[in-house]
Design a protein around this motif. Structure first.
Motif, PDB file in Angstrom:
ATOM      1  N   LEU A  75       0.843  -1.231  -0.100  1.00  0.00           N
ATOM      2  CA  LEU A  75      -0.341   0.020   0.024  1.00  0.00           C
ATOM      3  C   LEU A  75       0.944   1.356  -0.142  1.00  0.00           C
ATOM      4  N   GLU A  76       0.412   2.367  -0.545  1.00  0.00           N
ATOM      5  CA  GLU A  76       0.944   3.641  -0.500  1.00  0.00           C
ATOM      6  C   GLU A  76       0.743   4.038   0.890  1.00  0.00           C
ATOM      7  N   PRO A  77       1.536   5.365   1.395  1.00  0.00           N
ATOM      8  CA  PRO A  77       1.240   6.135   2.521  1.00  0.00           C
ATOM      9  C   PRO A  77      -0.216   6.677   2.154  1.00  0.00           C
ATOM     10  N   THR A  78      -0.712   7.050   3.306  1.00  0.00           N
ATOM     11  CA  THR A  78      -2.100   7.598   3.236  1.00  0.00           C
ATOM     12  C   THR A  78      -2.018   9.178   2.867  1.00  0.00           C
ATOM     13  N   GLN A  79      -3.050   9.813   2.364  1.00  0.00           N
ATOM     14  CA  GLN A  79      -2.894  11.022   1.955  1.00  0.00           C
ATOM     15  C   GLN A  79      -2.400  11.833   3.195  1.00  0.00           C
ATOM     16  N   HIS A  80      -2.868  11.737   4.077  1.00  0.00           N
ATOM     17  CA  HIS A  80      -2.332  12.506   5.419  1.00  0.00           C
ATOM     18  C   HIS A  80      -0.958  12.290   5.442  1.00  0.00           C
ATOM     19  N   GLU A  81      -0.428  11.116   5.365  1.00  0.00           N
ATOM     20  CA  GLU A  81       0.896  10.882   5.506  1.00  0.00           C
ATOM     21  C   GLU A  81       1.771  11.800   4.377  1.00  0.00           C
ATOM     22  N   LYS A  82       1.136  11.554   3.065  1.00  0.00           N
ATOM     23  CA  LYS A  82       1.751  12.414   2.024  1.00  0.00           C
ATOM     24  C   LYS A  82       1.887  13.954   2.323  1.00  0.00           C
ATOM     25  N   ASP A  83       0.621  14.402   2.925  1.00  0.00           N
ATOM     26  CA  ASP A  83       0.579  15.599   3.352  1.00  0.00           C
ATOM     27  C   ASP A  83       1.565  16.028   4.437  1.00  0.00           C
ATOM     28  N   LEU A  84       1.868  15.201   5.180  1.00  0.00           N
ATOM     29  CA  LEU A  84       3.018  15.318   6.208  1.00  0.00           C
ATOM     30  C   LEU A  84       4.408  15.607   5.658  1.00  0.00           C
ATOM     31  N   ALA A  85       4.572  14.837   4.584  1.00  0.00           N
ATOM     32  CA  ALA A  85       5.984  14.838   3.876  1.00  0.00           C
ATOM     33  C   ALA A  85       6.022  16.134   2.962  1.00  0.00           C
ATOM     34  N   ALA A  86       4.962  16.502   2.360  1.00  0.00           N
ATOM     35  CA  ALA A  86       4.947  17.695   1.603  1.00  0.00           C
ATOM     36  C   ALA A  86       5.373  18.972   2.278  1.00  0.00           C
ATOM     37  N   ASP A  87       5.553  19.253   3.712  1.00  0.00           N
ATOM     38  CA  ASP A  87       5.838  19.954   4.326  1.00  0.00           C
ATOM     39  C   ASP A  87       7.431  20.028   4.743  1.00  0.00           C
ATOM     40  N   ALA A  88       7.967  18.688   4.465  1.00  0.00           N
ATOM     41  CA  ALA A  88       9.089  18.438   4.917  1.00  0.00           C
ATOM     42  C   ALA A  88      10.373  18.566   3.498  1.00  0.00           C
ATOM     43  N   GLU A  89      11.355  18.542   4.051  1.00  0.00           N
ATOM     44  CA  GLU A  89      12.409  18.671   2.953  1.00  0.00           C
ATOM     45  C   GLU A  89      13.180  17.073   3.106  1.00  0.00           C
ATOM     46  N   VAL A  90      13.981  16.664   1.977  1.00  0.00           N
ATOM     47  CA  VAL A  90      14.480  15.554   1.847  1.00  0.00           C
ATOM     48  C   VAL A  90      15.474  15.276   3.093  1.00  0.00           C
ATOM     49  N   GLY A  91      15.349  14.114   3.560  1.00  0.00           N
ATOM     50  CA  GLY A  91      16.212  13.753   4.673  1.00  0.00           C
ATOM     51  C   GLY A  91      15.367  14.085   6.081  1.00  0.00           C
ATOM     52  N   ASP A  92      14.165  14.839   5.884  1.00  0.00           N
ATOM     53  CA  ASP A  92      13.381  15.045   7.479  1.00  0.00           C
ATOM     54  C   ASP A  92      12.707  13.640   7.748  1.00  0.00           C
ATOM     55  N   LEU A  93      12.476  13.796   8.980  1.00  0.00           N
ATOM     56  CA  LEU A  93      11.472  12.840   9.540  1.00  0.00           C
ATOM     57  C   LEU A  93      10.172  13.579  10.132  1.00  0.00           C
ATOM     58  N   GLN A  94       9.080  13.274   9.920  1.00  0.00           N
ATOM     59  CA  GLN A  94       8.021  13.623  10.520  1.00  0.00           C
ATOM     60  C   GLN A  94       7.531  12.661  11.494  1.00  0.00           C
ATOM     61  N   GLN A  95       7.160  12.980  12.855  1.00  0.00           N
ATOM     62  CA  GLN A  95       6.550  11.961  13.650  1.00  0.00           C
ATOM     63  C   GLN A  95       5.105  12.317  14.183  1.00  0.00           C
ATOM     64  N   GLU A  96       4.342  11.574  14.127  1.00  0.00           N
ATOM     65  CA  GLU A  96       2.961  11.962  14.809  1.00  0.00           C
ATOM     66  C   GLU A  96       2.341  10.655  15.455  1.00  0.00           C
ATOM     67  N   GLU A  97       1.800  11.071  16.875  1.00  0.00           N
ATOM     68  CA  GLU A  97       1.267  10.087  17.599  1.00  0.00           C
ATOM     69  C   GLU A  97      -0.120   9.611  16.723  1.00  0.00           C
ATOM     70  N   ARG A  98      -0.356   8.298  16.864  1.00  0.00           N
ATOM     71  CA  ARG A  98      -1.629   7.857  16.350  1.00  0.00           C
ATOM     72  C   ARG A  98      -2.954   8.048  17.629  1.00  0.00           C
ATOM     73  N   ALA A  99      -3.999   8.112  16.972  1.00  0.00           N
ATOM     74  CA  ALA A  99      -5.257   8.195  17.953  1.00  0.00           C
ATOM     75  C   ALA A  99      -5.063   6.895  18.733  1.00  0.00           C
ATOM     76  N   GLY A 100      -5.077   6.997  20.043  1.00  0.00           N
ATOM     77  CA  GLY A 100      -4.989   5.773  20.777  1.00  0.00           C
ATOM     78  C   GLY A 100      -3.492   5.527  21.145  1.00  0.00           C
ATOM     79  N   THR A 101      -2.918   4.488  20.564  1.00  0.00           N
ATOM     80  CA  THR A 101      -1.284   4.235  20.941  1.00  0.00           C
ATOM     81  C   THR A 101      -0.730   3.799  19.547  1.00  0.00           C
TER      82      THR A 101
END
Length: 157
Positions: A75-101
């Protein structure tokens, strides 16, 4: 030396012995016997050195045991995950807590390095240790090579 209680990941397992790694301290303990452990098992346990030399350890109590499943998803990353990546530079890591755990990690990588990055994540011992710390039992790696996006989902089930 004295006994240690913590969360341990099995990094190596044979019929007669196993190696566990403390996920908080990264300290490695070689077990003198293997009480049915497999690579990627996670133990909430107490280990103690075996006399007389105290160079090998034994599991003396297990509070919880689970296995971490590593999934190389098609599967491809979700649209939300792609949106997170759109705000980042190559080499960047975006971390986000999931609802729940759990957590979602999104990496921006050069398009021609997405496959290699996915392989690195799936083979990295730290991926399993991170999953253990996050109380995940499943790690799902998704990729969008044409967008240079890799997502790593640490899931509770």
């Amino acid at each position: 030396m004295s006994e240690k209680t913590g969360t341990f990941v099995v990094t190596h397992a044979e019929s007669e012995s196993a190696v566990v790694r403390d996920v908080e301290t990264a300290q490695v303990h070689t077990l003198a016997s293997n009480p049915g452990l497999e690579v990627h098992d996670v133990l909430e346990a107490t280990v103690a050195p075996e006399p007389p030399l105290e160079v090998t350890w034994e599991v003396i109590d297990v509070g919880d045991r689970r296995s971490i499943e590593l999934v190389d998803s098609d599967l491809e990353p979700t649209q939300h995950e792609k949106d997170l990546a759109a705000d980042a530079e190559v080499g960047d890591l975006q971390q986000e807590e999931r609802a729940g755990t759990g957590e979602i990690h999104v990496f921006c990588v050069p398009e021609d390095e997405v496959e290699a990055a996915a392989t690195d994540v799936l083979e990295d011992e730290e991926t399993v240790a991170r999953a253990a710390r996050l109380e995940a039992v499943r790690v799902e790696v998704r990729r969008a090579p044409d967008a240079g996006v890799l997502s790593v989902r640490y899931l509770p089930d």
